[in-house]
Design an enzyme around this catalytic site. Structure first.
Site, short mmCIF file in Angstrom:
data_model
loop_
_atom_site.label_atom_id
_atom_site.label_comp_id
_atom_site.label_asym_id
_atom_site.label_seq_id
_atom_site.Cartn_x
_atom_site.Cartn_y
_atom_site.Cartn_z
N GLU A 263 0.80 -1.20 -0.06
CA GLU A 263 0.08 -0.10 -0.07
C GLU A 263 0.98 1.25 -0.14
OE1 GLU A 263 -2.78 -0.06 3.06
OE2 GLU A 263 -3.64 -2.08 2.37
N HIS A 281 -8.25 1.22 1.77
CA HIS A 281 -8.04 1.07 3.04
C HIS A 281 -8.95 2.30 4.02
CE1 HIS A 281 -4.95 -0.20 6.18
NE2 HIS A 281 -6.02 -0.09 6.70
#
Length: 531
Positions: A263, A281
């Site tokens: 990420e 997220h």
């Protein structure tokens, strides 16, 4: 002097005001976290640091943070904090694991609905002016089996919501008790049984060596054909390449992912797959959750700096404000006993055995152990504290053991610490009276009753006449005033000890003069911080 806190990331004004209302001086610089050079220049001015994800608390920054005592992360993830480096420098690292629990659990439920009814695809199709009603045939959640991997705080909320949806819930969690499972209305199972039974699987565990790829290629093959998988916990729990293959083959009917191995996820093997729902997220991303964690971290940092209460620390045992008030004298005593042993020991320590007797045995022993070890280790390194000491002890291979027992003597409670080296064992015991003042009650098996002072002198000798006069006369000659004088002996004419509480430190020349008399086996000045 009021403690001082720096807020280096975006935090709500309400949270910043909490510091002010609690009497903590606070500087709000929400852009500073992105300027690591400027942050490093001023960090030594602060006792506390409140952050989100932008500020990187690295070993290099911590080297500059000479006064820093606590870092508080508004949120659960602390990937941006070097916890081992913080521990070595005695800095407590806190997070706020409960402030976004409901938000994250609700996101998991929303993702489950999304893949059950193909909501994103249906929405995009309808926006495009198509009317593909027959294309988006979904499944009900009613009466389906949900497998919950990890039934802790967030997982427990998901269980509760799923039971409300009239789903059958099975949970895999090694720490889930049968009683707690019954309260949640779920069935506790082993992982293989969950994989075989579940129509939907949702993950709610941290990423550790044991949980990494818990949904591996092998475990995905054990799942029920047509299963749907939701991960709003941590990237790395699911083997993404294996999941894609299972989706391509039709064995897995759908997946909903809020987290990814890498990420920010700008590329991923699962992106573009028609049966995968992805979000960036967002588990904790609601107005309420962001406000909750901000308020919580402000309260936690303030509590620690003002009262010593430790909540949600990742490198220190938690101590509530109520515990801190009751345990304060005992934590001080534990540190003093450790400091006594540490200052008396010059060879490598192999083991430290700690005995808690009576009322103290029911207190927070992890915190008390940390205080003992901190006292011992501080003699060799003045920068050591309760946070860093257990880390250093582990690095040095020192074995720590703890024993608790019911009241066994004249004292309502006491703490006894035994230090073991290759050459000797040395034990010191102490208690706290009703006035809250720590006292030493036994040294080397000899009973005494000595108030702890900042400056002390410890001597050992053969029990012969004249020792009191020799000590008093020598110290008086050099202008050293004795506040308290305690004696003890094993038997008449045998081993004897003296412990003197002095008004000022004793000079090395005075120690040398006492040693030169030949009357003492040992003459040792001792210092006790905060006594």
């Amino acid at each position: 002097m009021a403690p001082r806190v720096l807020v280096s990331d975006e935090l709500s004004e309400t949270a910043v005001q909490i510091f002010r209302d609690r009497g903590v001086e606070v500087d709000y610089m929400p852009k500073l976290g992105k300027d690591k050079e400027k942050l490093a220049e001023i960090i030594d001015q602060y006792d506390g640091l409140a952050i989100r994800s932008a500020t990187k608390v690295t070993e290099k920054l911590l080297e500059k943070a000479t006064n820093l005592k606590v870092v508080g992360r508004a949120g659960i993830g602390v990937d941006n904090v070097d916890i081992p480096a913080a521990s070595k420098r005695g800095v407590i690292v806190m997070n706020t694991p409960f402030g976004n629990s409901i938000t994250t659990a609700e996101h998991a439920i929303a993702m489950m609905f999304a893949i059950a009814r193909q909501l994103p695809e249906a929405s995009a199709s309808t926006h495009a002016g198509k009317w593909e009603k027959s294309k988006f045939m979904g499944v009900e959640l009613f009466n389906k089996t949900l497998g919950v991997i990890g039934a802790g705080n967030i997982g427990g909320i998901v269980c509760d919501r799923a039971v409300g949806l009239k789903m059958k819930v099975v949970a895999y969690d090694p720490f889930l008790s049968e009683e707690r499972a019954k309260q949640l209305g779920v069935t506790k199972v082993e992982l293989d049984e969950l994989l075989a039974k579940a129509d939907f699987i949702t993950l709610h565990v941290p990423l550790t060596d044991k949980t990494r790829n818990i949904l591996s290629r092998e475990n995905l093959a054990k799942t029920k054909k047509g299963v749907r998988i939701i991960n709003c916990a941590r990237g790395g729990l699911v083997d993404e390449a294996a999941l894609k293959d299972a989706l391509d083959s039709g064995h897995v009917a759908g997946a909903a992912l809020d987290v990814f191995e890498v990420e920010p996820a700008t590329e991923n093997v699962l992106f573009g797959h028609p049966n995968v729902v992805c979000t960036p997220h967002l588990g904790a991303s609601t107005t309420e959750a962001q406000e909750n964690v901000a308020l919580q971290v402000a309260e936690q940092i303030s509590d620690y700096l003002l009262s010593g209460a430790v909540q949600n620390a990742l490198n220190m045992p938690s101590v509530t404000a109520e515990e801190a008030a009751v345990m304060g004298p005992w934590l001080k005593l534990a540190g003093h006993i450790g400091a006594f042993i540490g200052q008396m020991t010059e060879e490598p320590i192999k083991a430290i055995n700690i005995l808690y007797d009576g009322a103290v045995s029911g207190m927070n022993l992890q915190a008390l152990n940390a205080a003992v070890i901190g006292g011992v280790m501080k003699a060799a390194n003045p920068e050591v504290n309760m946070v860093s000491a257990p880390v250093l002890a582990k690095e040095r291979g020192i074995q720590i053991s703890t024993t608790r027992q019911d009241k066994s003597g004249v004292f309502d409670a006491f703490v006894k610490v035994t230090m073991i080296t290759d050459k000797r064992e040395r034990s010191v015991a102490g208690t706290c009276f009703s006035d809250g003042k720590p006292r030493f009650i036994q040294i080397k098996g000899i009973n005494i009753d000595a108030e702890v002072g900042e400056h002390m002198l410890y001597t050992t000798n053969e029990d012969v006449p004249g020792i009191i006069g020799l000590l008093g006369g020598t110290l008086g000659k050099h202008g050293v005033n004795i506040a308290n004088f305690t004696l003890g002996r094993s038997a008449v004419g045998k081993d004897a000890i003296a412990l003197l509480y002095l008004d000022q430190p004793i000079a090395p020349a005075v120690v040398a003069e006492l040693e030169a008399t030949g009357k003492f086996q040992q003459v040792k000045p001792l210092e006790f911080d905060g006594a």
